[in-house]
Each structure stands twice: as structure tokens, then as C-alpha cells.
Design an enzyme around this catalytic site. Structure first.
Site, PDB file in Angstrom:
ATOM      1  N   LYS A 116      45.125  50.445  54.171  1.00  0.00           N
ATOM      2  CA  LYS A 116      44.494  49.135  54.400  1.00  0.00           C
ATOM      3  C   LYS A 116      43.400  49.222  55.448  1.00  0.00           C
ATOM      4  O   LYS A 116      42.433  48.467  55.390  1.00  0.00           O
ATOM      5  CB  LYS A 116      45.544  48.082  54.790  1.00  0.00           C
ATOM      6  CG  LYS A 116      46.439  47.717  53.612  1.00  0.00           C
ATOM      7  CD  LYS A 116      46.879  46.271  53.611  1.00  0.00           C
ATOM      8  CE  LYS A 116      47.578  45.955  52.296  1.00  0.00           C
ATOM      9  NZ  LYS A 116      48.339  44.733  52.273  1.00  0.00           N
TER      10      LYS A 116
ATOM     11  N   LYS B  58      48.975  51.013  39.622  1.00  0.00           N
ATOM     12  CA  LYS B  58      49.901  49.913  39.360  1.00  0.00           C
ATOM     13  C   LYS B  58      49.143  48.594  39.160  1.00  0.00           C
ATOM     14  O   LYS B  58      48.054  48.407  39.709  1.00  0.00           O
ATOM     15  CB  LYS B  58      50.954  49.801  40.474  1.00  0.00           C
ATOM     16  CG  LYS B  58      50.515  49.109  41.716  1.00  0.00           C
ATOM     17  CD  LYS B  58      51.717  48.684  42.560  1.00  0.00           C
ATOM     18  CE  LYS B  58      51.223  47.781  43.680  1.00  0.00           C
ATOM     19  NZ  LYS B  58      52.227  47.063  44.385  1.00  0.00           N
TER      20      LYS B  58
ATOM     21  N   LYS C 142      47.758  42.377  42.119  1.00  0.00           N
ATOM     22  CA  LYS C 142      47.064  41.092  42.167  1.00  0.00           C
ATOM     23  C   LYS C 142      45.744  41.179  42.921  1.00  0.00           C
ATOM     24  O   LYS C 142      44.896  40.312  42.782  1.00  0.00           O
ATOM     25  CB  LYS C 142      47.969  40.007  42.743  1.00  0.00           C
ATOM     26  CG  LYS C 142      48.513  40.251  44.137  1.00  0.00           C
ATOM     27  CD  LYS C 142      49.304  39.038  44.581  1.00  0.00           C
ATOM     28  CE  LYS C 142      50.438  39.162  45.460  1.00  0.00           C
ATOM     29  NZ  LYS C 142      51.194  39.916  46.135  1.00  0.00           N
TER      30      LYS C 142
HETATM   31  P1  ATP Z   1      48.763  43.710  46.452  1.00  0.00           P
HETATM   32  O1  ATP Z   1      47.847  43.799  45.291  1.00  0.00           O
HETATM   33  O2  ATP Z   1      48.293  42.764  47.518  1.00  0.00           O
HETATM   34  O3  ATP Z   1      49.240  45.042  46.945  1.00  0.00           O
HETATM   35  P2  ATP Z   1      51.021  43.377  44.781  1.00  0.00           P
HETATM   36  O4  ATP Z   1      50.692  42.656  43.511  1.00  0.00           O
HETATM   37  O5  ATP Z   1      51.109  44.841  44.711  1.00  0.00           O
HETATM   38  O6  ATP Z   1      50.038  42.958  45.908  1.00  0.00           O
HETATM   39  P3  ATP Z   1      53.203  42.863  46.596  1.00  0.00           P
HETATM   40  O7  ATP Z   1      53.126  41.561  47.315  1.00  0.00           O
HETATM   41  O8  ATP Z   1      52.855  44.111  47.341  1.00  0.00           O
HETATM   42  O9  ATP Z   1      52.371  42.741  45.247  1.00  0.00           O
HETATM   43  O10 ATP Z   1      54.643  43.062  45.984  1.00  0.00           O
HETATM   44  C1  ATP Z   1      55.537  42.045  45.748  1.00  0.00           C
HETATM   45  C2  ATP Z   1      56.702  42.608  44.969  1.00  0.00           C
HETATM   46  O11 ATP Z   1      56.309  42.860  43.625  1.00  0.00           O
HETATM   47  C3  ATP Z   1      57.247  43.934  45.506  1.00  0.00           C
HETATM   48  O12 ATP Z   1      58.659  43.926  45.418  1.00  0.00           O
HETATM   49  C4  ATP Z   1      56.665  44.950  44.574  1.00  0.00           C
HETATM   50  O13 ATP Z   1      57.474  46.106  44.464  1.00  0.00           O
HETATM   51  C5  ATP Z   1      56.600  44.199  43.263  1.00  0.00           C
HETATM   52  N1  ATP Z   1      55.501  44.677  42.460  1.00  0.00           N
HETATM   53  C6  ATP Z   1      54.197  44.525  42.731  1.00  0.00           C
HETATM   54  N2  ATP Z   1      53.429  45.076  41.774  1.00  0.00           N
HETATM   55  C7  ATP Z   1      54.288  45.614  40.867  1.00  0.00           C
HETATM   56  C8  ATP Z   1      54.119  46.327  39.636  1.00  0.00           C
HETATM   57  N3  ATP Z   1      52.911  46.594  39.173  1.00  0.00           N
HETATM   58  N4  ATP Z   1      55.213  46.713  38.950  1.00  0.00           N
HETATM   59  C9  ATP Z   1      56.447  46.428  39.417  1.00  0.00           C
HETATM   60  N5  ATP Z   1      56.682  45.763  40.565  1.00  0.00           N
HETATM   61  C10 ATP Z   1      55.628  45.350  41.295  1.00  0.00           C
END
Ligand code: ATP
Ligand code: LTN
Length: 336
Positions: free
Chosen positions: A117, A199, A202
């Protein structure tokens, strides 16, 4: 007489930093919903963590309320277990400060999320971004959590929370439960539809790479039709077929079918049919969520009531841990 064993405590949180994706839904929220009956679940929106990256006030407010409503729409039941906003429960920020004093600079410097980050937001490498894991440790340790469901990216932070708990317990006397990671059976990692080696996230700039839980059916269909696959045109699971594997994973998470069953279903069919079928399954899965969401988001009073009650319950649990910690450290007791 039979005495019931107390339910294990699960804590988890998600940041309300934008659109909730199908990855969040299949990887986290759906599991949270199924855990509600078997465990004492404490869930939060980690909005204090969100401000480590600069937020526009109006958008931040809107995202927080929308995320709260969306979690309820997905099946989180605030009557069963507290579901609250981290910023509304003051013990989190207070314990985070204390734990900062039991966390080493070297430990925080090793966190890969901090390194990533700070590279991404080079113009705002604030101290909050650095001490983010101490706040996360506070979230977990305040509730004497036994288990913490987290994705692979948060494992290092959880490990640090365990080290902090053990250090504190060792320096004083047993105070914190040392939490274990909880790896749910279902909810594989969902990958980007455009770059299936990354992955689904968002914060991806390309909206075609993710499905938002609130995407309209037409958009869902369009995004799946455009999903990257390969030139083999045969639905089967193989290590190098990341795009197809991902679509199979999504389809499997929703239908419960195994890869072998999916291969049989699409035998002799091309990717076109397969993509449409996956899209339809996702649309059907999300339809009731979207319907409940649209009712909930128009009932602000109900949402306020739910998050207020959630925060009150969370405070009454967490204050006991905070008081214990402060007493052990040697702060004078409050007489008001
Ligand atoms: P950012 O894009 O800001 O990193 P994010 O979409 O990855 O956000 P987080 O807030 O980091 O989401 O994660 C929230 C939850 O969703 C966590 O438990 C994470 O493991 C799960 N999660 C996020 N993205 C995935 C994915 N692509 N597949 C499975 N689980 C996910
Ligand atoms: N850092 C996590 C969200 C989070 C969390 C927590 C997860 C904040 N506090 C405590 C588990 C336990 C994230 O960004 N996914």
C-alpha cells in the site's frame, strides 16, 4: 444435568471502502452467514481502517451505510449477533493505541500489505497505514475471539495479533485469548474476470474485472460474456486454464457441483453456453439479495437502529477486556 458448552467466538470485519464484489460475497459474507448459528459471531465494518486511504466524506458515509445494508441483505442477522461499525465503539481505538506500545517497529515494517500500500499510495504513507495491524489486533482481542476467518492476504496480520496477545499475556498474566485463523470449507479465491491470475478486487480500476453484488442482470451477463478464457474451448479444469478454472469455481460455489459434474454438464458445449449459464446462476443467486437490499436501503431508521444496537452490545463486551488490560498495565482506576 447437561451443561451446554459455550459457543466459540468468531470475529471478522470488512472495510466499507467501496462496492462489495462477488469475491467478497462468495469468499467472506456467505460464510459469515452460515457461521451465525454455530458460533458466537461478532462482525464489524472496519471503517477506522478505511481512512488509512483518503476518503471523500460524502462517499465514505454512503459506502458505509450501503455496506451495512448489503450485509443485512445477504443474511447477516443483527438480532443474533452484534454487527456494528468499528468507529462507533470507542474501545477499538483505545486498545489499538495501547497495543501499539506492545508492537515493534520491525514487526510492522515486515507487513507485506504495508509495503504494497505504501508503494501504491506513495503520496500518503501515513502512520495509520503502518499501525493498521495493531488496530486489527485490537478488533480481534477485545472480544476474546477464538477464531478469525480471513483471506490469505490478512494471515500475516492475524499472526501478528497472535504474537501481540502472547506477548501481553506473558508480560502480565493471561488476558487475551490467542486467536486461530479459520479457513472456511467453501469460498475459494475468486479471480478477476479480466486478469484471472489476480484476485477479484473492489479496488480494481477496470469494472469489467469484477461483479459487484448490486450489478444489474444485464451488466452481469455482459461481464461474464467478456470474461477472459483460452482458445481450447472445452470446459475442463486444468492448472493453466486460469480463466475457465475461475468460472468453474464461481459456478461450483453457487451450485455446489464438483468440477467433474460441471465438466459433464458442459461436455460438447463451447465457452459461450458455459459463460451464459454461469452468469444466470450468479444473477439468480444475487436476485433476492438485491431485492432485500433495495427495501433496506430505503429504511434508514431501521438501519440506524440495527447498527446502534450492535455498537451498544459490542461496547458492553469489549469494555470488560479494555478495563482488564488497563488495570494490568497500571493505569489508575476511573472513579466516574
Ligand atoms: P481491496 O480491493 O480494497 O483489497 P477486497 O475486495 O480485496 O478489497 P477486502 O476488504 O480486503 O476486499 O476483503 C474482505 C473479505 O473478502 C476478506 O475476508 C477477503 O478474504 C474476502 N475476499 C476479498 N476478495 C476476495 C476474492 N476475490 N475471493 C475470495 N474472497 C475474497
Ligand atoms: N483488514 C481486514 C479487515 C479487518 C479485519 C479485522 C478482518 C479489520 N479488522 C479483524 C479480521 C479481523 C481487511 O481489509 N480485509
Amino acid at each position: 444435568m447437561e451443561t451446554a458448552t459455550p459457543k466459540k467466538v468468531i470475529f471478522s470485519a470488512v472495510q466499507p471502502s467501496g462496492t462489495i464484489t462477488l469475491g467478497n460475497y462468495l469468499g467472506a459474507i456467505k460464510n459469515w452467514v452460515t457461521m451465525q448459528d454455530d458460533y458466537r459471531c461478532i462482525f464489524a465494518l472496519a471503517d477506522l481502517h478505511t481512512i488509512t486511504v483518503r476518503q471523500d466524506p460524502a462517499a465514505f458515509r454512503r459506502h458505509s451505510l450501503e455496506a451495512y445494508a448489503l450485509f443485512l441483505a445477504c443474511g447477516i442477522d443483527p438480532k443474533k449477533n452484534p454487527f456494528f461499525l468499528q468507529s462507533q465503539v470507542h474501545t477499538h481505538a483505545e486498545l489499538a493505541w495501547i497495543l501499539n506500545c506492545y508492537t515493534q517497529f520491525g514487526e510492522l515494517s515486515r507487513m507485506t500489505q504495508f509495503k504494497d500500500k505504501s508503494a501504491k499510495h506513495a503520496d500518503n504513507i501515513n502512520a495509520g497505514l503502518f499501525t493498521y495491524p495493531s488496530l486489527m489486533a485490537a478488533d480481534i482481542l477485545l472480544y476474546q475471539s477464538d477464531l478469525v476467518p480471513v483471506g490469505a492476504d490478512q494471515k500475516q496480520h492475524l499472526e501478528l495479533a497472535r504474537n501481540i496477545a502472547e506477548r501481553f499475556n506473558g508480560a502480565y498474566s493471561p488476558t487475551f485469548t490467542v486467536p486461530e485463523p479459520y479457513i472456511p470449507k467453501v469460498g475459494a479465491k475468486i479471480m478477476s474476470l479480466q486478469e484471472p491470475t489476480r484476485k477479484m478486487s473492489k479496488s480494481d480500476e477496470n469494472a469489467n474485472s469484477y461483479i459487484a453484488v448490486l450489478d444489474k442482470p444485464d451488466d452481469i451477463l455482459r461481464k461474464f460474456k467478456r470474461a477472459i478464457t483460452d482458445s481450447e474451448a472445452r470446459v475442463h479444469f486444468a492448472p493453466e486454464k486460469e480463466g475457465v478454472n475461475n468460472l468453474m469455481g464461481i459456478y461450483s460455489s453457487i451450485t455446489g457441483l464438483t468440477n467433474e459434474q460441471i465438466e459433464v454438464e458442459f461436455e460438447g458445449k463451447g465457452y459461450g453456453d458455459f459463460k451464459v449459464r454461469v452468469a444466470e446462476a450468479v444473477i439468480e443467486e444475487l436476485r433476492p439479495v438485491q431485492e432485500r437490499y433495495s427495501q433496506l436501503i430505503s429504511d434508514k431508521e431501521y438501519l440506524e437502529q440495527c447498527y446502534t444496537e450492535g455498537a451498544q452490545q459490542a461496547l458492553s463486551i469489549s469494555i470488560r477486556t479494555l478495563n482488564k488490560v488497563m488495570k494490568k498495565i497500571g493505569f489508575l482506576p476511573k472513579k466516574f
